[in-house]
Scaffold this motif. Sequence first.
Motif, PDB file in Angstrom:
ATOM      1  N   ASN A 104      42.449  58.937  47.925  1.00  0.00           N
ATOM      2  CA  ASN A 104      43.764  58.777  48.582  1.00  0.00           C
ATOM      3  C   ASN A 104      43.664  57.890  49.809  1.00  0.00           C
ATOM      4  O   ASN A 104      44.682  57.524  50.399  1.00  0.00           O
ATOM      5  CB  ASN A 104      44.293  60.135  49.049  1.00  0.00           C
ATOM      6  CG  ASN A 104      44.817  60.953  47.907  1.00  0.00           C
ATOM      7  OD1 ASN A 104      45.309  60.418  46.930  1.00  0.00           O
ATOM      8  ND2 ASN A 104      44.692  62.274  48.033  1.00  0.00           N
ATOM      9  N   ASN A 105      42.446  57.626  50.254  1.00  0.00           N
ATOM     10  CA  ASN A 105      42.259  56.852  51.486  1.00  0.00           C
ATOM     11  C   ASN A 105      42.168  55.375  51.134  1.00  0.00           C
ATOM     12  O   ASN A 105      41.169  54.923  50.583  1.00  0.00           O
ATOM     13  CB  ASN A 105      40.974  57.297  52.197  1.00  0.00           C
ATOM     14  CG  ASN A 105      40.952  58.794  52.405  1.00  0.00           C
ATOM     15  OD1 ASN A 105      41.972  59.392  52.718  1.00  0.00           O
ATOM     16  ND2 ASN A 105      39.792  59.412  52.204  1.00  0.00           N
ATOM     17  N   ILE A 106      43.233  54.661  51.439  1.00  0.00           N
ATOM     18  CA  ILE A 106      43.312  53.253  51.014  1.00  0.00           C
ATOM     19  C   ILE A 106      43.805  52.408  52.182  1.00  0.00           C
ATOM     20  O   ILE A 106      44.836  52.715  52.788  1.00  0.00           O
ATOM     21  CB  ILE A 106      44.290  53.089  49.822  1.00  0.00           C
ATOM     22  CG1 ILE A 106      43.855  53.975  48.651  1.00  0.00           C
ATOM     23  CG2 ILE A 106      44.377  51.623  49.388  1.00  0.00           C
ATOM     24  CD1 ILE A 106      44.892  54.099  47.548  1.00  0.00           C
ATOM     25  N   LEU A 107      43.052  51.340  52.490  1.00  0.00           N
ATOM     26  CA  LEU A 107      43.468  50.406  53.543  1.00  0.00           C
ATOM     27  C   LEU A 107      43.754  49.057  52.911  1.00  0.00           C
ATOM     28  O   LEU A 107      42.951  48.547  52.121  1.00  0.00           O
ATOM     29  CB  LEU A 107      42.375  50.278  54.605  1.00  0.00           C
ATOM     30  CG  LEU A 107      42.713  49.333  55.767  1.00  0.00           C
ATOM     31  CD1 LEU A 107      42.213  49.889  57.090  1.00  0.00           C
ATOM     32  CD2 LEU A 107      42.169  47.918  55.544  1.00  0.00           C
ATOM     33  N   VAL A 108      44.909  48.480  53.288  1.00  0.00           N
ATOM     34  CA  VAL A 108      45.321  47.177  52.764  1.00  0.00           C
ATOM     35  C   VAL A 108      45.435  46.193  53.920  1.00  0.00           C
ATOM     36  O   VAL A 108      46.140  46.445  54.898  1.00  0.00           O
ATOM     37  CB  VAL A 108      46.690  47.287  52.045  1.00  0.00           C
ATOM     38  CG1 VAL A 108      47.179  45.914  51.606  1.00  0.00           C
ATOM     39  CG2 VAL A 108      46.602  48.230  50.860  1.00  0.00           C
ATOM     40  N   ASP A 109      44.726  45.060  53.813  1.00  0.00           N
ATOM     41  CA  ASP A 109      44.906  43.938  54.745  1.00  0.00           C
ATOM     42  C   ASP A 109      45.903  42.997  54.093  1.00  0.00           C
ATOM     43  O   ASP A 109      45.652  42.490  52.993  1.00  0.00           O
ATOM     44  CB  ASP A 109      43.548  43.249  54.963  1.00  0.00           C
ATOM     45  CG  ASP A 109      43.639  41.931  55.753  1.00  0.00           C
ATOM     46  OD1 ASP A 109      44.755  41.435  55.970  1.00  0.00           O
ATOM     47  OD2 ASP A 109      42.578  41.408  56.124  1.00  0.00           O
ATOM     48  N   ILE A 110      47.067  42.773  54.741  1.00  0.00           N
ATOM     49  CA  ILE A 110      48.016  41.784  54.219  1.00  0.00           C
ATOM     50  C   ILE A 110      47.893  40.523  55.090  1.00  0.00           C
ATOM     51  O   ILE A 110      48.290  40.510  56.252  1.00  0.00           O
ATOM     52  CB  ILE A 110      49.466  42.328  54.120  1.00  0.00           C
ATOM     53  CG1 ILE A 110      50.463  41.208  53.789  1.00  0.00           C
ATOM     54  CG2 ILE A 110      49.911  43.101  55.338  1.00  0.00           C
ATOM     55  CD1 ILE A 110      50.403  40.700  52.395  1.00  0.00           C
ATOM     56  N   HIS A 111      47.288  39.503  54.483  1.00  0.00           N
ATOM     57  CA  HIS A 111      46.938  38.271  55.206  1.00  0.00           C
ATOM     58  C   HIS A 111      48.074  37.271  54.985  1.00  0.00           C
ATOM     59  O   HIS A 111      48.156  36.637  53.927  1.00  0.00           O
ATOM     60  CB  HIS A 111      45.615  37.754  54.648  1.00  0.00           C
ATOM     61  CG  HIS A 111      45.011  36.668  55.458  1.00  0.00           C
ATOM     62  ND1 HIS A 111      44.257  36.916  56.579  1.00  0.00           N
ATOM     63  CD2 HIS A 111      45.053  35.314  55.337  1.00  0.00           C
ATOM     64  CE1 HIS A 111      43.845  35.773  57.097  1.00  0.00           C
ATOM     65  NE2 HIS A 111      44.327  34.783  56.362  1.00  0.00           N
ATOM     66  N   ALA A 112      48.977  37.160  55.939  1.00  0.00           N
ATOM     67  CA  ALA A 112      50.191  36.382  55.687  1.00  0.00           C
ATOM     68  C   ALA A 112      50.723  35.758  56.959  1.00  0.00           C
ATOM     69  O   ALA A 112      50.484  36.240  58.064  1.00  0.00           O
ATOM     70  CB  ALA A 112      51.251  37.280  55.059  1.00  0.00           C
ATOM     71  N   GLU A 113      51.469  34.666  56.762  1.00  0.00           N
ATOM     72  CA  GLU A 113      52.060  33.922  57.882  1.00  0.00           C
ATOM     73  C   GLU A 113      53.344  34.589  58.376  1.00  0.00           C
ATOM     74  O   GLU A 113      53.591  34.696  59.567  1.00  0.00           O
ATOM     75  CB  GLU A 113      52.368  32.507  57.393  1.00  0.00           C
ATOM     76  CG  GLU A 113      52.680  31.509  58.461  1.00  0.00           C
ATOM     77  CD  GLU A 113      51.423  30.953  59.115  1.00  0.00           C
ATOM     78  OE1 GLU A 113      51.272  31.174  60.325  1.00  0.00           O
ATOM     79  OE2 GLU A 113      50.612  30.320  58.437  1.00  0.00           O
ATOM     80  N   ALA A 114      54.168  35.024  57.424  1.00  0.00           N
ATOM     81  CA  ALA A 114      55.525  35.459  57.770  1.00  0.00           C
ATOM     82  C   ALA A 114      55.560  36.941  58.156  1.00  0.00           C
ATOM     83  O   ALA A 114      55.132  37.807  57.386  1.00  0.00           O
ATOM     84  CB  ALA A 114      56.460  35.223  56.585  1.00  0.00           C
ATOM     85  N   THR A 115      56.110  37.197  59.338  1.00  0.00           N
ATOM     86  CA  THR A 115      56.266  38.573  59.816  1.00  0.00           C
ATOM     87  C   THR A 115      57.037  39.418  58.806  1.00  0.00           C
ATOM     88  O   THR A 115      56.663  40.556  58.512  1.00  0.00           O
ATOM     89  CB  THR A 115      57.039  38.550  61.159  1.00  0.00           C
ATOM     90  OG1 THR A 115      56.273  37.792  62.085  1.00  0.00           O
ATOM     91  CG2 THR A 115      57.279  39.930  61.694  1.00  0.00           C
ATOM     92  N   ALA A 116      58.131  38.848  58.260  1.00  0.00           N
ATOM     93  CA  ALA A 116      58.987  39.624  57.358  1.00  0.00           C
ATOM     94  C   ALA A 116      58.226  40.068  56.112  1.00  0.00           C
ATOM     95  O   ALA A 116      58.415  41.187  55.626  1.00  0.00           O
ATOM     96  CB  ALA A 116      60.203  38.790  56.948  1.00  0.00           C
ATOM     97  N   GLU A 117      57.353  39.196  55.612  1.00  0.00           N
ATOM     98  CA  GLU A 117      56.598  39.532  54.400  1.00  0.00           C
ATOM     99  C   GLU A 117      55.642  40.697  54.680  1.00  0.00           C
ATOM    100  O   GLU A 117      55.471  41.600  53.858  1.00  0.00           O
ATOM    101  CB  GLU A 117      55.825  38.283  53.949  1.00  0.00           C
ATOM    102  CG  GLU A 117      55.415  38.327  52.508  1.00  0.00           C
ATOM    103  CD  GLU A 117      54.798  37.010  52.037  1.00  0.00           C
ATOM    104  OE1 GLU A 117      54.478  36.147  52.872  1.00  0.00           O
ATOM    105  OE2 GLU A 117      54.627  36.869  50.823  1.00  0.00           O
ATOM    106  N   LYS A 118      55.030  40.686  55.871  1.00  0.00           N
ATOM    107  CA  LYS A 118      54.096  41.765  56.215  1.00  0.00           C
ATOM    108  C   LYS A 118      54.844  43.082  56.455  1.00  0.00           C
ATOM    109  O   LYS A 118      54.427  44.146  55.997  1.00  0.00           O
ATOM    110  CB  LYS A 118      53.265  41.353  57.446  1.00  0.00           C
ATOM    111  CG  LYS A 118      52.327  40.196  57.136  1.00  0.00           C
ATOM    112  CD  LYS A 118      51.323  39.960  58.228  1.00  0.00           C
ATOM    113  CE  LYS A 118      51.672  38.785  59.072  1.00  0.00           C
ATOM    114  NZ  LYS A 118      50.548  38.368  59.935  1.00  0.00           N
TER     115      LYS A 118
END
Length: 259
Positions: free
Chosen positions: A144-158
């Motif tokens: 259940n322990n899951i970390l996601v790095d969202i590598h993105a330019e746009a604030t809205a997408e993150k």
Amino acid sequence: MKILFIGDIFGKYGRQVIFDYLPSLKDEFEIDVCISNGENVAQGRGITEKTSRKLFEAGIDIFTSGNHLWDQRDSISFLETEKRILKPLNYPEKALGNNYLIHYTANKQKLAVVCLIGQAFMGPANSPFETIDKFLPELRKKTNNILVDIHAEATAEKRAMGFYLDGRVSAVIGTHTHIQTADEEILPQGTAYITDVGMTGPHDSVIGIKKNIILERMVTGMPTRYEVSSEGLQINAIFINIDDKTGRAVEIQRIKRKV
Ligand SMILES: [Fe+2]
Ligand SMILES: [Fe+2]
């Protein structure tokens, strides 16, 4: 489980900051697992066997990455075999590299780590939303322990990814802009979130490169040769504590220290 996520380590001065300050930071927060985005480790572009080995020895357990992952051409075969360096999961399937890692802490707690890349102002990639949906059942069977790095330019997408995964993963951590945002929070269903964790390295710069070089390029429109800055060194990171029975975050704390 106490997690330290360190913002993109930039070039040799970023690496030196880690060598000098990571052990005491890990002690201070009693860290179980330490993750960093490694796309800028080698001269600000890419990651090599030598640079990553020294950072693993210094206490980083896992590297996520982004658009600069393969910038050091000589390291591509190494990146294919080093399981602790992740490629963005939603890059094309044929792109070389490891999709995710299940890390075991010293206390035998499990953490799944995944990296996604945004689609706005970035190179071609599959939908990060559809891709994480495909992989989540497989990950959740393991932990259940899951970390996601969202590598993105746009604030809205993150921000959208944070809400999309709220309650389904433990943390959604934004990277890529190298500028730390002051919006860390635990979302309503228990997912720790920040739009961008920032950068570890030279902040008196334009996202890591000497500012006069970037200014010359932007003002004249002519090409310039990038050089890594050494000015204004900082550690930018995020501390997250998760309840490893439920996978929900119970604490998030932003770290921004001049060194
Ligand atoms: Fe970066
Ligand atoms: Fe990036």
